[in-house]
Design an enzyme around this catalytic site. Structure first.
Site, PDB file in Angstrom:
ATOM      1  N   CYS A  53       0.625  -1.113  -0.061  1.00 43.24           N
ATOM      2  CA  CYS A  53      -0.098   0.037   0.038  1.00 43.24           C
ATOM      3  C   CYS A  53       0.886   1.295  -0.071  1.00 43.24           C
ATOM      4  CB  CYS A  53      -1.024   0.043   1.110  1.00 43.24           C
ATOM      5  SG  CYS A  53      -1.930   1.446   1.060  1.00 43.24           S
ATOM      6  N   ASP A  60      -3.537  -4.263 -14.248  1.00 37.20           N
ATOM      7  CA  ASP A  60      -3.816  -3.853 -15.255  1.00 37.20           C
ATOM      8  C   ASP A  60      -4.751  -4.804 -15.998  1.00 37.20           C
ATOM      9  OD1 ASP A  60      -2.666  -1.196 -14.605  1.00 37.20           O
ATOM     10  OD2 ASP A  60      -1.139  -1.405 -16.134  1.00 37.20           O
TER      11      ASP A  60
END
Ligand SMILES: Cc1cc2nc3c(=O)[nH]c(=O)nc-3n(C[C@H](O)[C@H](O)[C@H](O)COP(=O)(O)O)c2cc1C
Length: 311
Positions: A97, A198
């Site tokens: 993160c 992606d």
């Protein structure tokens, strides 16, 4: 592949998405063919303090991984035990993160800068986690990419598998995910490597498997407004009737799961994703943004899609 006790064949995982991957979203992903779901990241300290207010696992969403973030090995170990007691099939430690409020505390991607700390955490947590233990990492903190180094350490600590989103912390979500790094990590370790980043079209699932040799594919943003991405047998995009049914189903799941006011807010956000690119969707979204009643919103959804079918 074998991930802990799970025997899976080129599985698809729903990525942890903070504020999004609650039970209704996970359930929907499962219904469309997702093999394993993730909770959003949960603070290890928070879980110890607040328990089931922060984590509730339903019977029909297994196998499910609970993702924890934290920087203290003992706290992470205790939180992992709690998550297991609540029914987690796997515990994943967040090491990717990039959010400032997380890295400031030494958690998330900050751990990638301190391989010794990673080792300490994983050795401690491994001793206490009986089920599956994984980590989710980025390719590194900055251009000094160290995903291979971290992966080797993690493997030696006895984790069962690794999720990799190949962007750096400093890159955040800019540019493209560098799938080449997934391949490098896959070649460097023996435990399962799950690629992420992606994959926003069904065709890209196969491409990621082929190009990287990864053992599983994890999908995040590509599932927003598009749970059909998990249905690999699908040849055609969802019809507007399917979209309408799915939105209604999603809304019903939210209404059963949380307070009406929150469910209304959440479904409006999801409707934005579901209707992106559809004719007159901007006007539709503007109209529903003002609606405060459940029945009225159901009615507007029906009316929008009926009109859409008549175009
Ligand atoms: C809104 C949002 C929330 C996210 N929350 C988390 C999280 O809680 N834990 C985590 O490991 N990654 C989180 N991520 C990163 C995703 O899990 C994933 O690694 C990233 O989006 C790349 O995959 P994608 O291109 O399939 O979305 C989040 C991403 C987004 C866009």
């Amino acid at each position: 592949m074998k991930l802990g006790h799970l025997q899976l064949n080129q599985p698809l995982f729903l990525a942890p998405l903070s504020g999004i991957t609650n039970y209704p979203f996970r359930k929907l992903a499962k219904m469309h063919g997702c093999d394993v779901v993730f909770t959003e990241m949960i603070s290890a300290e928070g879980l110890i303090r607040k328990g089931q207010n922060l984590l509730k696992i339903e019977k029909d969403e297994h196998p499910i991984f609970v993702q924890l973030f934290g920087s203290d090995s003992e706290i992470l170990a205790l939180a992992s035990e709690i998550a297991e007691a609540y029914g987690a099939d796997g515990i994943d430690i967040n090491m990717g993160c990039p959010a400032e409020q997380v890295v400031r505390t030494g958690a998330g991607a900050d751990l990638l800068r301190f391989p010794k700390k990673v080792e300490k955490i994983l050795l401690t947590v491994r001793k206490r986690v009986k089920r599956i233990l994984t980590i989710k990492i980025r390719s590194g903190w900055d251009e000094d990419i160290n995903a291979v180094e971290i992966s080797k350490i993690a493997e030696q600590c006895g984790i069962d598998g690794l999720f990799l989103h190949p962007r750096t912390k400093t890159q955040k979500f800019r540019g493209k995910a560098n799938w080449h790094i997934i391949r490098e990590v896959k070649q460097a370790i023996k435990i399962p490597v799950i690629g992420n980043g992606d994959v926003n079209k069904i065709e890209l699932i196969k491409k990621m498997f082929d190009e990287t040799g990864c053992d599983g594919v994890m999908i995040g943003r590509g599932a927003l407004g598009n749970p059909w991405i998990f249905d690999r047998k699908r040849k055609l995009p969802p019809t507007s009737i399917e979209k309408e049914e799915t939105i209604k189903n999603h809304f019903s799941l939210l209404l059963n799961y949380e307070e009406e006011i929150k469910a209304l807010k959440d479904i409006k956000r999801h409707i934005f994703w579901y209707t992106k690119g559809l004719p007159y969707s901007t006007a539709f979204r503007e109209k529903i943004s003002k609606i405060k009643e459940v029945d009225l919103l159901f009615e507007e959804i029906r009316s929008y899609f009926t009109n859409l079918n008549n175009f």
